[in-house]
Design a protein around this motif. Sequence first.
Motif, short mmCIF file in Angstrom:
data_model
loop_
_atom_site.label_atom_id
_atom_site.label_comp_id
_atom_site.label_asym_id
_atom_site.label_seq_id
_atom_site.Cartn_x
_atom_site.Cartn_y
_atom_site.Cartn_z
N SER A 366 -16.18 -9.90 -56.38
CA SER A 366 -16.41 -8.58 -56.98
C SER A 366 -16.00 -7.44 -56.04
CB SER A 366 -17.87 -8.42 -57.37
OG SER A 366 -18.13 -7.15 -57.90
N MET A 367 -16.34 -7.57 -54.76
CA MET A 367 -16.05 -6.51 -53.80
C MET A 367 -14.57 -6.44 -53.42
SD MET A 367 -19.11 -6.58 -50.96
CE MET A 367 -20.78 -6.03 -51.30
N GLY A 368 -13.91 -7.58 -53.36
CA GLY A 368 -12.56 -7.61 -52.79
C GLY A 368 -12.66 -7.85 -51.29
N GLU A 369 -11.60 -8.35 -50.71
CA GLU A 369 -11.64 -8.77 -49.31
C GLU A 369 -11.97 -7.63 -48.35
OE1 GLU A 369 -11.59 -11.71 -47.82
OE2 GLU A 369 -11.63 -12.62 -49.81
N GLU A 370 -11.34 -6.49 -48.55
CA GLU A 370 -11.53 -5.38 -47.60
C GLU A 370 -12.99 -4.93 -47.56
OE1 GLU A 370 -10.00 -0.80 -46.70
OE2 GLU A 370 -9.11 -1.95 -48.34
N LEU A 371 -13.55 -4.66 -48.73
CA LEU A 371 -14.94 -4.19 -48.79
C LEU A 371 -15.90 -5.29 -48.35
CD1 LEU A 371 -17.01 -2.04 -49.51
CD2 LEU A 371 -16.88 -2.76 -51.90
N TYR A 372 -15.60 -6.52 -48.72
CA TYR A 372 -16.48 -7.64 -48.34
C TYR A 372 -16.49 -7.82 -46.82
CZ TYR A 372 -18.66 -12.22 -48.15
OH TYR A 372 -19.51 -13.27 -47.86
N LEU A 374 -16.02 -5.47 -44.59
CA LEU A 374 -16.84 -4.38 -44.07
C LEU A 374 -18.32 -4.70 -44.22
CD1 LEU A 374 -15.00 -1.18 -45.43
CD2 LEU A 374 -15.18 -1.90 -43.04
N PHE A 375 -18.66 -5.28 -45.36
CA PHE A 375 -20.05 -5.63 -45.66
C PHE A 375 -20.57 -6.69 -44.70
CE2 PHE A 375 -22.69 -8.74 -48.10
CZ PHE A 375 -23.87 -8.00 -48.13
N THR A 376 -19.81 -7.75 -44.50
CA THR A 376 -20.29 -8.85 -43.65
C THR A 376 -20.27 -8.49 -42.16
OG1 THR A 376 -18.04 -9.78 -43.69
CG2 THR A 376 -19.66 -10.66 -45.28
N SER A 377 -19.41 -7.55 -41.77
CA SER A 377 -19.36 -7.18 -40.35
C SER A 377 -20.57 -6.35 -39.94
CB SER A 377 -18.07 -6.41 -40.05
OG SER A 377 -18.04 -5.18 -40.77
N ASN A 378 -21.05 -5.49 -40.85
CA ASN A 378 -22.24 -4.67 -40.56
C ASN A 378 -22.81 -4.13 -41.86
OD1 ASN A 378 -24.21 -2.88 -39.68
ND2 ASN A 378 -23.04 -2.25 -37.89
N ALA A 379 -23.69 -4.91 -42.47
CA ALA A 379 -24.24 -4.52 -43.78
C ALA A 379 -25.02 -3.22 -43.71
CB ALA A 379 -25.13 -5.64 -44.31
N MET A 386 -17.55 2.97 -46.32
CA MET A 386 -16.81 2.79 -47.57
C MET A 386 -16.46 4.14 -48.19
SD MET A 386 -19.78 1.39 -50.12
CE MET A 386 -21.26 2.33 -50.51
N ASP A 387 -15.40 4.15 -48.99
CA ASP A 387 -14.96 5.38 -49.65
C ASP A 387 -15.50 5.45 -51.07
OD1 ASP A 387 -13.34 3.73 -51.24
OD2 ASP A 387 -11.66 3.89 -49.84
N SER A 388 -15.15 6.52 -51.78
CA SER A 388 -15.70 6.74 -53.12
C SER A 388 -15.23 5.69 -54.11
CB SER A 388 -15.34 8.14 -53.62
OG SER A 388 -13.94 8.30 -53.63
#
Length: 446
Positions: A366-372, A374-379, A386-388
Motif C-alpha cells: 500500500s505504501m510503496g517502497e519509498e514510503l515504506y 522511510l517508515f521502517t527506518s524511523n517510524a 513524508m510529503d503531502s
Amino acid sequence: MTSIKEQAAISRLLSFLQDWDNSGNVARSHILNSFIETNQGKTAPELEQEFSQGASLFLVRLSTWLRLTYMTGCCLDKLLKSIGIFLSAVSSNQYLIEFLEVGGVLTLLEILGLEKIKEEHKKESIKLLQLIANSGRKYKELICESYGVRSIAEFLAKSKSEETQEEVQVLLDALVHGNPKYQNQVYKGLIALLPCASPKAQQLSLQTLRTAQSITGTTHPSIVDCVLKVLRTMHLEVQYEAIELIKDLVNYDVRNTLLQGLVALLIPSVKETSKLQPKILNDSSVLHLTAHLPVFLQQAAAAKAIGVLARSNLSIAEELLHLRVVHSLMAAMGNTDHSNSQRLASLTLEYFVQMFPVVEEHVRRSMGEELYNLFTSNAEDLYMKMDSIQADILAANKVNVTKALHDSGVYTNMSFYFGPSVNENHLAYITHFQKRNMEAKGGQSL
C-alpha cells in the motif's frame, strides 16, 4: 456520696457548660481554640476524664450549634475540628452515635453543597465523613442512604483545591470498600464524574474506578463511551489513567465494544474535522490551535492505547487485526493536521508490522517502497519526512488485512470473527484531508 474532688470536677464542668451557653460567637471561638489545643489526639476515656464523665454534654452543644449556624460559616472550621476530636478519639463509638442521632451526616453533606462556604471548611467536613465511613459498614450505608454519593461526587467535580479533591477520593474509596449494598451506587457515581470539567477530578475518578471495577466485578453499559470521551483531554495525567482503566476493562464483557470504539476513533467523523476548515481558510494564525482540537487528541490517544493493548496481549492484537486496525492506523498517519496522531499511529503500526508478516506485506504494498523504507527506518519521525502526496496515500489506503486473514485461514483458533469493519466516515475523512493538502500545495505555489 460523691467525694469533694468529684464535686469540684462536676462544678467545673457545669461552669464550663454555662460559660458556653452564655457566650457569643467571639467567646465561643476562644473556647474552641482552647479545646482544640488542649484535647487534640486524646482518647475517649481521656476526654471523659477532662469533662468529668460529661464530654457528651459538650459534644451535643457543638452538634446543635453546627446545625444552627453552618449556613453562615461562623466558626465553622473550628467547630468541625472540635467535633473531629470526639469522632477520631479511640473508643469513640458513643460520640459517633450521638453525633449521628442529631443529623450529623446530613449537615456535613449539606455543607458540601453551599457555595458561600469556604473550601477549607468543606475539606474539614470531608474529613469527618471519612471518620464516619471508616467506622463500619452501617455508617457507610447511612452516608449513601443520605444521597451522600451524589453530594460528594458533585463537590469533587466543583472543588478548586487539588488537596481537597484528594481527600474526597479517599472518602469515595472508603465508600466502595466493604459496602456491598451501595458499591454499585458509588461505581455509577464515579462514571458520572468522567465528563466533568476538572482534570484533577477526572484523574482521581479514573483511579478510583479501577478499584471499584475490581470490586463490583461487572461493568456498566455507559463506561466504555465515557472512558473513550475522556481521551479527548489534553492533560497527560488524565490520559494515562484512562488508558490504565482501559487495560483493566478489556478483561470484562465490554472488551469487543471497547476495541471497536478505539479503532473507530482513529478515523474521526468529517463533522468534527470540518470544523477546522473555515478557520484555516480565513486566518492562518489559528493553525496552532489544531494541535488541541479534542477529536485529534482523542485520535492520538486511541492510537497510543491500541499500541499499549496490542503489546500487552497477542490475543488482543489479533482481535484488533480483525477490526481493520491496520487500515485505520494508516489513515491516522495521513492526518497532517495533528503530528502527534501521525507519530503515535506510526509507532503502533510498526508493532503490527513487526509481529505479523501478513501486515508487513499489505503495508509495504500500500505504501510503496519509498514510503515504506522511510517508515521502517524511523517510524516515530516519519511524519516529518513524508510529503503531502504520501500523506494522501496513507489517508486513502484500502488495506484490508482482515480479508487476507480470513481467506488464508490464519488465526482460526480465535473464538469469534468480526469481519471487515467498514467505517462510514472514511471516505469523507479522505476527501477532507486530500482537499486540505491540495490547498496547502496551491498556497505554496502562489
